[in-house]
Design a protein around this motif. Structure first.
Motif, PDB file in Angstrom:
ATOM      1  N   PRO A  13      39.875  75.644  63.231  1.00  0.00           N
ATOM      2  CA  PRO A  13      39.050  76.274  62.187  1.00  0.00           C
ATOM      3  C   PRO A  13      39.405  75.891  60.765  1.00  0.00           C
ATOM      4  CG  PRO A  13      40.536  77.853  63.227  1.00  0.00           C
ATOM      5  CD  PRO A  13      40.565  76.628  64.067  1.00  0.00           C
ATOM      6  N   ARG A  14      40.660  75.599  60.489  1.00  0.00           N
ATOM      7  CA  ARG A  14      41.056  75.302  59.111  1.00  0.00           C
ATOM      8  C   ARG A  14      41.541  73.853  58.939  1.00  0.00           C
ATOM      9  NH1 ARG A  14      41.411  79.212  55.417  1.00  0.00           N
ATOM     10  NH2 ARG A  14      43.196  78.271  54.347  1.00  0.00           N
TER      11      ARG A  14
ATOM     12  N   ALA B 200      40.248  90.172  54.621  1.00  0.00           N
ATOM     13  CA  ALA B 200      38.991  90.657  54.046  1.00  0.00           C
ATOM     14  C   ALA B 200      38.246  89.514  53.360  1.00  0.00           C
ATOM     15  CB  ALA B 200      39.256  91.794  53.062  1.00  0.00           C
ATOM     16  N   GLU B 201      38.987  88.610  52.722  1.00  0.00           N
ATOM     17  CA  GLU B 201      38.361  87.461  52.073  1.00  0.00           C
ATOM     18  C   GLU B 201      37.908  86.418  53.086  1.00  0.00           C
ATOM     19  OE1 GLU B 201      37.615  87.369  48.930  1.00  0.00           O
ATOM     20  OE2 GLU B 201      38.596  89.299  48.563  1.00  0.00           O
ATOM     21  N   LEU B 202      38.675  86.264  54.163  1.00  0.00           N
ATOM     22  CA  LEU B 202      38.369  85.247  55.164  1.00  0.00           C
ATOM     23  C   LEU B 202      37.291  85.683  56.155  1.00  0.00           C
ATOM     24  CD1 LEU B 202      42.019  84.111  55.877  1.00  0.00           C
ATOM     25  CD2 LEU B 202      40.240  82.705  54.845  1.00  0.00           C
ATOM     26  N   ALA B 203      36.935  86.955  56.145  1.00  0.00           N
ATOM     27  CA  ALA B 203      35.920  87.444  57.079  1.00  0.00           C
ATOM     28  C   ALA B 203      34.581  86.745  56.868  1.00  0.00           C
ATOM     29  CB  ALA B 203      35.745  88.955  56.930  1.00  0.00           C
TER      30      ALA B 203
ATOM     31  N   ARG C 109      38.128  79.192  53.455  1.00  0.00           N
ATOM     32  CA  ARG C 109      38.478  79.283  52.039  1.00  0.00           C
ATOM     33  C   ARG C 109      39.881  78.740  51.817  1.00  0.00           C
ATOM     34  NH1 ARG C 109      36.873  85.008  49.504  1.00  0.00           N
ATOM     35  NH2 ARG C 109      37.474  83.852  47.646  1.00  0.00           N
ATOM     36  N   SER C 110      40.052  77.995  50.744  1.00  0.00           N
ATOM     37  CA  SER C 110      41.312  77.304  50.506  1.00  0.00           C
ATOM     38  C   SER C 110      42.425  78.273  50.144  1.00  0.00           C
ATOM     39  CB  SER C 110      41.144  76.281  49.382  1.00  0.00           C
ATOM     40  OG  SER C 110      40.963  76.950  48.142  1.00  0.00           O
ATOM     41  N   ALA C 111      43.663  77.820  50.358  1.00  0.00           N
ATOM     42  CA  ALA C 111      44.825  78.628  49.992  1.00  0.00           C
ATOM     43  C   ALA C 111      44.834  78.897  48.495  1.00  0.00           C
ATOM     44  CB  ALA C 111      46.105  77.924  50.425  1.00  0.00           C
TER      45      ALA C 111
ATOM     46  N   SER D 290      50.855  83.473  45.477  1.00  0.00           N
ATOM     47  CA  SER D 290      50.994  82.017  45.402  1.00  0.00           C
ATOM     48  C   SER D 290      50.364  81.353  46.621  1.00  0.00           C
ATOM     49  CB  SER D 290      52.469  81.633  45.325  1.00  0.00           C
ATOM     50  OG  SER D 290      53.126  81.957  46.540  1.00  0.00           O
ATOM     51  N   GLU D 291      50.039  80.060  46.464  1.00  0.00           N
ATOM     52  CA  GLU D 291      49.472  79.312  47.580  1.00  0.00           C
ATOM     53  C   GLU D 291      50.457  79.231  48.742  1.00  0.00           C
ATOM     54  OE1 GLU D 291      47.496  75.574  46.758  1.00  0.00           O
ATOM     55  OE2 GLU D 291      47.320  76.120  44.642  1.00  0.00           O
ATOM     56  N   SER D 292      51.727  79.044  48.440  1.00  0.00           N
ATOM     57  CA  SER D 292      52.724  78.945  49.509  1.00  0.00           C
ATOM     58  C   SER D 292      52.818  80.245  50.304  1.00  0.00           C
ATOM     59  CB  SER D 292      54.094  78.574  48.935  1.00  0.00           C
ATOM     60  OG  SER D 292      54.542  79.562  48.021  1.00  0.00           O
ATOM     61  N   THR D 293      52.687  81.382  49.600  1.00  0.00           N
ATOM     62  CA  THR D 293      52.713  82.675  50.290  1.00  0.00           C
ATOM     63  C   THR D 293      51.491  82.831  51.190  1.00  0.00           C
ATOM     64  OG1 THR D 293      53.958  83.724  48.510  1.00  0.00           O
ATOM     65  CG2 THR D 293      52.728  85.179  49.971  1.00  0.00           C
ATOM     66  N   VAL D 294      50.325  82.415  50.693  1.00  0.00           N
ATOM     67  CA  VAL D 294      49.104  82.480  51.505  1.00  0.00           C
ATOM     68  C   VAL D 294      49.275  81.661  52.777  1.00  0.00           C
ATOM     69  CG1 VAL D 294      46.687  81.774  51.628  1.00  0.00           C
ATOM     70  CG2 VAL D 294      47.538  82.958  49.597  1.00  0.00           C
ATOM     71  N   ARG D 295      49.737  80.425  52.628  1.00  0.00           N
ATOM     72  CA  ARG D 295      49.900  79.566  53.801  1.00  0.00           C
ATOM     73  C   ARG D 295      50.912  80.159  54.771  1.00  0.00           C
ATOM     74  NH1 ARG D 295      49.996  75.502  49.658  1.00  0.00           N
ATOM     75  NH2 ARG D 295      47.997  74.381  49.574  1.00  0.00           N
ATOM     76  N   ARG D 296      52.004  80.679  54.252  1.00  0.00           N
ATOM     77  CA  ARG D 296      53.031  81.246  55.114  1.00  0.00           C
ATOM     78  C   ARG D 296      52.507  82.451  55.882  1.00  0.00           C
ATOM     79  NH1 ARG D 296      56.387  81.877  51.554  1.00  0.00           N
ATOM     80  NH2 ARG D 296      56.285  84.115  51.124  1.00  0.00           N
TER      81      ARG D 296
END
Length: 342
Positions: free
Chosen positions: A23-24, A193-196, A201-203, A213-219
């Motif tokens: 999916p991503r 909630a944002e990804l629903a 959607r990008s990090a 941070s982007e790194s926190t989102v990815r983690r």
């Protein structure tokens, strides 16, 4: 448009199938398998999503060791109120399916709730109090044998699907070694909630939206995915997919035969959601068909595959109002999504 005729091209369906597996994945990664340039794939996906012909979505499947609770609810409505009731309920975060159906009910809902008290509060305090609702019959799902709305379109060649599946399996094995049954944090709920509405959607975009941070989102997404806490689905709008007809089959099977029966049912291509339920029957199976006529064929196929099965009822959807977090218009295209109570 004839029932069962797809208006999406082979390239569209191949892209959807690839996103169901990964999916991503980046457009560059998908390009290596699909044979089209990254920019071409990005433009094609933008056309599909902006037109409401396809979507990709992410929802919470479990919180730590606790899986989400599902339930099927059949509603009988007063004359002339079915559509208004369906539209009203489609706006609720806890409805993952809203179908107007034939048979003994007017609407069939698939609900998700954190626990039994929350389910009771929603059905009693919300659903039963709607002016158009005469009667509501709830069947709690005691076991979800496969995740809802996750059927594959089976468009890629076996070799293409294998390439994507092998990479996905490797990523899951690597993540699972370090991460099991994650606890869902407040940040995770905001991310989901944002990804629903769009699971791609990008990090960077998610980080800006959620103040991290982007790194926190990815983690956090890695942790949730590796621990099986996320339910992802990507699919075409059914009316344009070649399988526009939603149907539910209810059945009874002896408890000792249930495991073997469910295993057999999962091998039947059309079965999409297989659930063990409370109530007068103990199995409820939902599927998408190419035509109403296929229902007879599929029920016969279910019994051939699982001889212990006794069919107790069938229903066909006259209109689908909501799938997952996605709300569909009267033309069958996605109009918007409803953010979940993650």
């Amino acid at each position: 448009m004839r029932t069962g005729e797809s208006v999406l091209g082979e390239a569209d369906m191949s892209l959807i199938h690839a996103l169901q597996i990964r999916p991503r994945a980046s457009w560059t990664q998908l390009s290596a398998v699909l044979g089209s340039g990254p920019d071409t794939l990005a433009r094609r996906w933008e056309h599909l999503t902006s037109g409401g012909y396809a979507w990709t979505s992410m929802l919470i499947a479990r919180r730590g060791t606790e899986a989400a609770l599902y339930a099927w609810v059949e509603l009988e409505c007063t004359a002339g109120t079915t559509e208004a009731t369906a539209l009203d309920l489609s706006g609720d975060p806890g409805t993952l399916g809203v179908h107007a159906v034939t048979g003994g009910a007017d609407l069939v809902l698939l609900l998700i709730a954190p626990d039994l008290p929350a389910l009771d509060a929603y059905v009693t305090g919300r659903v039963r109090r709607l002016p158009g609702v005469l009667r509501a019959r709830t069947q709690v799902v005691t076991r979800m044998h496969n995740r809802p709305y996750r059927s594959r379109v089976e468009q890629l060649s076996p070799g293409q699907a294998r390439l994507l599946t092998e990479v996905t399996a490797l990523e899951r094995r690597e993540g699972a070694r370090a991460r099991v049954a994650p606890q869902v944090t407040e940040l995770d709920r905001r991310l989901v909630a944002e990804l629903a509405g769009d699971a791609r959607r990008s990090a960077a975009e998610l980080a800006r939206q959620c103040g991290t941070s982007e790194s926190t989102v990815r983690r956090r997404l890695d942790v949730l995915s590796a621990g099986g806490a996320l339910h992802h689905h990507c699919q075409p709008a059914p009316r344009f997919s070649g399988r526009p007809v939603w149907a539910m089959v209810t059945a009874q099977v002896a408890p000792l035969d249930e495991a073997a029966t469910v295993a057999a049912l999962t091998r039947v291509r059309r079965t999409q959601v297989i659930t063990s339920v409370t109530g007068p029957h103990n199995l409820a199976v939902a599927m998408w068909l190419g035509s109403v006529e296929e229902l007879h064929e599929i029920t016969a196929g279910l019994v051939r595959a699982a001889p212990a099965l006794r069919i107790t009822g069938t229903a066909v959807s006259l209109r689908t109002y909501k799938i997952g977090a996605q709300v569909l218009g009267d033309d069958g295209r996605r109009t918007h999504h409803v953010k979940p109570d993650a």
